[in-house]
Design a protein around this motif. Structure first.
Motif, mmCIF file in Angstrom:
data_model
loop_
_atom_site.group_PDB
_atom_site.id
_atom_site.type_symbol
_atom_site.label_atom_id
_atom_site.label_comp_id
_atom_site.label_asym_id
_atom_site.label_seq_id
_atom_site.Cartn_x
_atom_site.Cartn_y
_atom_site.Cartn_z
ATOM 1 N N TRP A 60 34.579 45.209 36.822
ATOM 2 C CA TRP A 60 34.619 46.658 37.003
ATOM 3 C C TRP A 60 35.934 47.261 36.522
ATOM 4 N N TYR A 61 36.995 46.539 36.752
ATOM 5 C CA TYR A 61 38.308 46.977 36.281
ATOM 6 C C TYR A 61 38.319 47.057 34.756
ATOM 7 N N GLY A 62 37.792 46.004 34.109
ATOM 8 C CA GLY A 62 37.737 45.996 32.646
ATOM 9 C C GLY A 62 36.815 47.061 32.095
ATOM 10 N N SER A 112 34.483 40.410 29.003
ATOM 11 C CA SER A 112 35.659 39.622 28.615
ATOM 12 C C SER A 112 36.627 39.473 29.772
ATOM 13 N N SER A 113 36.844 40.555 30.520
ATOM 14 C CA SER A 113 37.780 40.517 31.637
ATOM 15 C C SER A 113 37.300 39.554 32.713
ATOM 16 N N ALA A 114 36.008 39.658 33.048
ATOM 17 C CA ALA A 114 35.458 38.739 34.039
ATOM 18 C C ALA A 114 35.535 37.306 33.538
ATOM 19 N N GLY A 584 51.575 33.418 35.310
ATOM 20 C CA GLY A 584 50.910 34.329 34.391
ATOM 21 C C GLY A 584 49.427 34.127 34.309
ATOM 22 N N THR A 585 48.855 33.333 35.203
ATOM 23 C CA THR A 585 47.436 33.033 35.122
ATOM 24 C C THR A 585 46.604 34.242 35.495
ATOM 25 N N LEU A 586 45.521 34.422 34.763
ATOM 26 C CA LEU A 586 44.614 35.521 35.076
ATOM 27 C C LEU A 586 43.637 35.116 36.165
#
Length: 586
Positions: A60-62, A112-114, A584-586
């Motif tokens: 949702w953020y992406g 992509s974000s998910a 820095g991990t997503l």
């Protein structure tokens, strides 16, 4: 179910401010500012906000980020509302359509974000980095594929002004640049996070160093020696600068026949006068824009033979080939078969059964015969502009959207050769001759929106194209930035296939683009004029990696990215319940 996790998103509302900062930075990469170098860090704020989210929240953020970002580079489309197109009941549907289009494009960023978060939870940081880059490229390829493909605003296009980085397109197309930019942005974010938390480790340092090494290697490749031209071709590119309001009125039934005919005459005489002012013998090719002449029956002898006769005479006088954009009409006989002769067409009410193509005609010196059909018919049509997808299956859609109607040309059309008397390349032998002999040059035409699609350019380059000629009419979007944004995308086609492009637009951008994407010459926007230039031609033996292998990088990303995601999901393996194994991990 993929419902928004309201609680988690509310807790992380500051992340949306970071996303908005990325929207601003990305927009600055495009016209009118064109700070393409910002693409190396533009996603860092967005990625910073993504850290620690669940895959569902990341989706949702992406989506919000992607939708807003794409809307900022699509607002120019709203300008067509002034023509009353797509306005049933007086309300311009284009305003709603642009918003919907932006958020449909944003869905790809959402996935992509998910995916980045999903991989971050299930793979080591190196694996997550690689799979994230592949997934992004694969989804960009998917968004560009098929008759509904819309590659506007792919991440890789944002560096169109940074020629050393744009040069990567010759290796794997724009999706490869997108993968590269995502990797760089992730590692910049990881370096910032490691510094802020004071959690530098050997593993983090190696990833940051690897990203820096990739950047250095990319720049070294981009600054390398470009392919050298084999010869040149002398061209005149005509920008008639006819306001779209006048062109639209010249074929709009609401204007009345007298008004239409008067406007058609005015436009035609303007262009003919510009052609007559050219110097005879100075050019090999003279290019006119898409739909240059508004007459609806350019190829019907009984109506337009006088115009074609005039153009044939001008071509002979100039000793140059004319490339003319116009409609190519076909008719249908009693068996519903296409015929060129209107006298064989079935009469349906007050009209003849007919269809038409958006086309390019080549009129050569010495031509004496009337041209009933064009040598190039547009292959990739604009959805909801030139054609309505699935209209045959949904009659209500056709009635709601009274647009389209063009037919698509054959996907593999024959080469178009013209005779050119250009200079030589390295040896300079031809230049020493008083008048170099004319030689055949393979010109590959494209029309309007086709300069967005690499597959057409790969195919034509493999078949020997030496130069591309794109004819278009972006006056629909004046006075917005639409024409300049369109040109930005077109430039990358030259980089991918190492071929120059001659671009002719009614009101601009009319320009010559070199085989490395550099703009060699350009006419001012919205001014009448002729661009005279010697275009450097690449020999047909010059073939880039992208030309040879086409869209394989994007296809590979799609298969491995989504395939890996599905495979991990089926395996049910999770490296950690809560995401935060590293700075820095997503």
């Amino acid at each position: 179910m993929l419902l928004p996790p309201i609680g988690e998103l509310r807790e992380r509302k500051a992340a949306f401010l970071w996303a908005l900062l990325s929207v601003v930075l990305l927009r600055l990469c495009w016209a009118p500012v064109e700070w393409g170098v910002l693409a190396l860090v533009a996603l860092v704020p967005f990625l910073w906000g993504l850290r620690g989210m669940s895959p569902r929240a990341a989706f949702w953020y992406g989506w919000v980020f992607g939708g807003i970002h794409f809307y900022t580079i699509l607002t120019w489309l709203n300008s067509v509302a002034r023509f009353g197109i797509l306005a049933p009941g007086g309300f311009p549907l284009i305003y709603v359509g642009v918003v919907l289009m932006a958020f449909i494009m944003g869905l790809y960023v959402a996935v992509s974000s998910a995916g980045m978060v999903w991989f971050g939870r299930r793979l080591n940081p190196w694996g997550a980095l690689g799979m994230s880059a592949l997934l992004w490229a694969g989804l960009e390829w998917l968004r560009s594929a098929g008759s509904l493909g819309f590659p506007w605003g792919l991440l890789g296009y944002s560096v169109y002004t940074v020629e050393p980085l744009a040069a990567l397109a010759s290796l794997g197309g724009v999706p490869l640049i997108s993968s590269f930019l995502l990797l760089i942005n992730i590692e910049v974010m990881e370096a910032v996070a490691a510094t802020r938390r004071r959690q530098w480790s050997l593993d983090v340092a190696l990833r940051v160093a690897a990203a820096a090494g990739l950047l250095v290697a990319a720049l070294a490749w981009g600054f390398g020696e470009p392919p050298q031209p084999a010869s040149t071709m002398r061209v005149a590119v005509v920008q008639p600068n006819i306001p779209q309001d006048e062109k639209f009125a010249s074929y709009s039934p609401e204007e009345g026949v007298e008004r239409q005919m008067a406007l058609q005459e005015e436009v035609t005489l303007t262009i003919l006068d510009m052609l007559r002012d050219l110097e005879p013998g100075a050019y090999d090719l003279v290019v006119l824009p898409e739909s240059a002449f508004p007459q609806p029956w350019f190829d019907i002898e009984i109506r337009e033979s006088a115009l074609q006769r005039e153009l044939r005479a001008i071509a002979t006088e100039l000793d140059a080939t004319l490339l003319v954009g116009s409609a190519d009409n076909v008719f249908y006989d009693v068996d519903n078969q296409e015929v060129e002769d209107y006298r064989q067409a079935v009469q349906t009410g007050q009209e003849l059964a007919h269809g038409y193509y958006n086309a390019a005609y080549f009129i050569r010196p010495g031509d004496s015969e009337f041209q009933g059909s064009a040598e190039y018919r547009k292959i990739h049509l604009v959805p909801f502009g030139e054609t309505i997808p699935f209209a045959d299956s949904f009659d209500a859609l056709s009635n709601l959207l009274p647009i389209g109607g063009f037919q698509a040309g054959a996907p593999r059309q024959a080469a178009v050769y013209i005779d050119a008397r250009g200079g030589a390349g390295e040896s300079g032998e031809a230049e020493a001759l008083p008048e170099p002999p004319k030689v055949p040059v393979h010109v590959a035409p494209t029309i309007c929106f086709e300069d967005f699609f690499p597959y057409l350019h790969y195919r034509m380059s493999r078949r020997g194209a030496e130069v591309f000629v794109n004819i278009t009419n972006d006056a629909w979007y004046d006075p917005t930035l639409g024409s300049r944004l369109h040109f930005a995308h077109a430039r990358m086609r030259s980089v991918e296939v190492a071929r120059p492009m001659i671009r002719c637009a009614n009101t601009g951008v009319t320009a010559i683009v070199g085989a490395d994407g550099e703009v060699l010459s350009e006419l001012p926007l919205r001014e009448r004029g002729v661009l005279s230039a010697e275009v450097p031609l690449m020999g047909p033996e010059v073939q880039t990696v992208a030309t040879r292998f086409g869209s394989n990088w994007g296809i590979l990303g799609f298969l491995l990215g989504l395939g890996g995601w599905i495979g991990l999901a089926l395996a049910g393996k999770s490296r950690s319940k809560r995401l935060d194994p590293g700075p820095g991990t997503l």
